[in-house]
Design an enzyme around this catalytic site. Structure first.
Site, PDB file in Angstrom:
ATOM      1  N   LYS A 176       5.174  14.717  55.686  1.00 43.51           N
ATOM      2  CA  LYS A 176       4.257  15.502  56.027  1.00 43.51           C
ATOM      3  C   LYS A 176       4.517  16.547  55.212  1.00 43.51           C
ATOM      4  O   LYS A 176       5.820  17.083  55.362  1.00 43.51           O
ATOM      5  CB  LYS A 176       4.154  16.298  57.583  1.00 43.51           C
ATOM      6  CG  LYS A 176       3.063  17.256  57.131  1.00 43.51           C
ATOM      7  CD  LYS A 176       3.641  17.920  58.475  1.00 43.51           C
ATOM      8  CE  LYS A 176       4.560  19.364  58.175  1.00 43.51           C
ATOM      9  NZ  LYS A 176       3.903  19.418  57.161  1.00 43.51           N
ATOM     10  N   GLU A 252      17.937  20.052  56.029  1.00 48.31           N
ATOM     11  CA  GLU A 252      18.061  21.262  54.907  1.00 48.31           C
ATOM     12  C   GLU A 252      17.844  22.060  55.591  1.00 48.31           C
ATOM     13  O   GLU A 252      16.032  22.316  55.077  1.00 48.31           O
ATOM     14  CB  GLU A 252      17.892  20.202  53.989  1.00 48.31           C
ATOM     15  CG  GLU A 252      18.542  19.306  54.065  1.00 48.31           C
ATOM     16  CD  GLU A 252      20.069  19.373  53.291  1.00 48.31           C
ATOM     17  OE1 GLU A 252      20.323  20.083  53.031  1.00 48.31           O
ATOM     18  OE2 GLU A 252      20.286  17.826  52.752  1.00 48.31           O
ATOM     19  N   CYS A 286      16.382  27.693  48.173  1.00 45.27           N
ATOM     20  CA  CYS A 286      17.253  27.507  49.363  1.00 45.27           C
ATOM     21  C   CYS A 286      18.308  28.164  48.852  1.00 45.27           C
ATOM     22  O   CYS A 286      19.573  28.848  48.619  1.00 45.27           O
ATOM     23  CB  CYS A 286      17.054  26.215  49.726  1.00 45.27           C
ATOM     24  SG  CYS A 286      17.694  24.798  49.333  1.00 45.27           S
ATOM     25  N   GLU A 385      17.067  35.803  53.741  1.00 36.85           N
ATOM     26  CA  GLU A 385      17.046  35.232  53.018  1.00 36.85           C
ATOM     27  C   GLU A 385      15.518  35.196  51.993  1.00 36.85           C
ATOM     28  O   GLU A 385      15.060  35.612  52.179  1.00 36.85           O
ATOM     29  CB  GLU A 385      16.918  33.550  53.226  1.00 36.85           C
ATOM     30  CG  GLU A 385      16.511  32.349  52.397  1.00 36.85           C
ATOM     31  CD  GLU A 385      16.168  31.502  52.950  1.00 36.85           C
ATOM     32  OE1 GLU A 385      15.886  31.211  53.541  1.00 36.85           O
ATOM     33  OE2 GLU A 385      16.876  30.450  51.593  1.00 36.85           O
TER      34      GLU A 385
END
Ligand code: NAD
Length: 482
Positions: A176, A252, A286, A385
């Site tokens: 997906k 992850e 990331c 983040e």
């Protein structure tokens, strides 16, 4: 941006199928224009995808490792042969600049080459039991059908980083992709099919209802693996779901990478590394450097040189190939970063540099690259983040405080260290709670190395030798030898 690839459905059993009959639009973040309409998968489609993966599972697991390797290698070559078309798709649906899209194709294709090489090195062991008499055979089997969930920031590389090892290990997959970037994933499924991957081994279900599709997969007893890349909150949610059937899960997740510069570092080299670590993909990685810790004796020199480079960055749509910073993925990202920066300035930080962004953010989701100085170590932006082109700089003067700053985070994905002495950098690196450390380097991603995080940045590793193991189940046979 004109794209020539217009997929006509989901990709199940080796073919495009219409699915539920509903569809959704994919837009270009550089101008908000609709670039494609894609079939919108639902729970029924998700179940069909597992049927297809199950029908292909035994055949693929029994296909020789050499043959699986050859097919993956052919897919690697096909990706490179089609690199222009693939890069255009990435630019159109993700918005990243041409150089970043092109670099992503190389990086993504390398996962297929690496796992083509790993497919034939799925080693086991044969040993004498310590007490004598019996023998122990340990080998790795394909774990079973793998459900793969990928984010929008690397529409090709996050797909190949999972499909490569899964197929090398002998697993079939249901994937997906993010609703923002389904086109690249659908095109890659077609390339894998052209390379010789049998029907049903790779199935792709784009959807605007990810919860329905992924929970259907996690409830199906034939699905034995979940590999997820995305935000920590969604990863946590999926780990809970995976627990219901004790599905093996690789995660992850989000990062908050520190970028450290010591007093004796080569500052020009550090600035060059900072540009790569921070601004690749407009900061939407990331592994992006998220917080800069610069020794106070060199902080003003570093900030001045960094600010100079950042002010010169070219911001704008990828239709101009010289542009270096593309748009953010959506309007919400622009608004979140605007609030974060405003709040940091309100609490005493100063904008040391800001690139010119000639585009009104209403005509595309742009945010100008920005350097912030005089940032407090406990500022909100430091714990967040950022996922955009903003670099907050904090200064430090003793190493114990530095390590407290750096390790005071639930994220532990990546870190960067620029130091004059390698021994010093290694010592610092070993004290940092992060899965990946760049030493005098601003780029750490490498298909041949284990990629992954500590703490809430994830579980498991992708790439390297470990990447293959994540898609295998270890079996031990105890053999009597009278
Ligand atoms: P996200 O978590 O919102 O989405 C990731 C994927 O999860 C998408 O495919 C999305 O559709 C799906 N998803 C969302 N809600 C779901 C649900 N309830 N059930 C099942 N699936 C669901 O993340 P994002 O915004 O697409 O990506 C950005 C995040 O990903 C950042 O935090 C970034 O650090 C992280 N990321 C991590 C890595 C890594 O390797 N560690 C790599 C790239 C991105």
């Amino acid at each position: 941006m004109v794209i020539t690839y217009t997929p006509s459905g989901l990709f199940i059993g080796g073919h495009h199928v219409p699915g539920s009959g509903r569809s959704f639009h994919v837009d270009n973040p550089a101008d908000g224009q609709i670039i494609a309409t894609v079939s919108d998968g639902d729970a029924t489609d998700a179940a069909h995808a597992v049927e297809a993966a199950a029908a292909a599972a035994t055949g693929w697991a029994r296909t020789s490792p050499r043959r699986r390797s050859e097919i993956l290698y052919t897919a690697f070559e096909l990706m490179l042969r089609n690199r222009r078309e693939l890069a255009e798709l990435i630019v159109a649906e993700n918005g990243k600049c041409v150089a970043d899209a092109d670099a992503e194709i190389t990086y993504a294709a390398e996962y297929l080459r690496w796992f083509a090489e790993e497919a034939v090195r799925n080693d086991g062991t044969y040993t004498h039991a310590p007490g004598g008499g019996t023998r122990s055979i340990v080998h790795r089997q394909p774990i079973g059908i793998a459900a793969l969930v990928t984010p929008w920031n690397y529409p090709a590389a996050m797909v190949t980083r999972k499909i490569g090892p899964a197929l090398a290990a002998g697993c079939t997959v249901v994937l997906k992709p993010a609703a923002e970037t389904p086109l690249t994933a659908l095109r890659l499924a077609k390339i894998l099919s052209e390379a010789g991957v049998p029907d049903g081994v790779v199935n792709v279900v784009p959807t605007t209802d990810p919860a329905a599709v992924v929970s259907t997969w996690l409830q199906d007893p034939r699905v034995r693996k979940l590999s997820f890349t995305g935000s920590t909150p969604v990863g946590r949610l999926l780990l809970h779901q995976a627990a219901d059937r004790v599905v093996n899960a690789s995660m992850e997740l989000g990062g908050n990478a520190p970028f450290i510069v010591t007093r004796d570092a080569d500052l020009d080299h550090a600035v060059a590394g900072a540009m790569v670590a921070k601004f690749r993909n407009s900061g939407q990685a990331c592994t992006a450097a998220n917080r800069f810790y610069i020794h106070e004796d060199v902080a003003s020199q570093f900030a001045a040189r960094f600010a100079d480079r950042v002010s010169g960055l070219r911001v704008g749509p990828a239709s101009d190939p010289d542009n270096q910073i593309g748009p953010l993925i959506n309007a919400e990202a622009v608004s979140t970063i605007t609030d974060l920066v405003d709040n940091t300035v309100h609490h005493g930080a100063r904008i040391a540099a800001r690139a010119t962004c000639g585009i009104d953010s209403r005509n595309g989701y742009f945010y100008p690259p920005t350097v912030l100085v005089d940032v407090r170590a406990d500022a909100d932006i430091i714990g967040h983040e950022i996922f955009g082109p903003v670099a907050p700089i904090v200064t430090w003067n003793d190493e114990r405080t530095l390590l407290d700053y750096v390790n005071n985070s639930e994220a532990g994905l990546a870190a960067y260290i620029y130091a004059g002495e390698l021994q010093h950098a290694l010592r610092l690196g070993e004290s940092i709670q992060a899965g990946m450390i760049g030493i005098n380097r601003g780029l750490i991603s490498d298909p041949a190395a284990p990629f992954g995080g500590m703490k809430q940045s994830g579980l498991g590793r992708e790439g390297g030798h470990e990447g293959l193991h994540d898609y295998t189940e270890t079996q031990y046979l105890s053999v009597d030898w009278p």
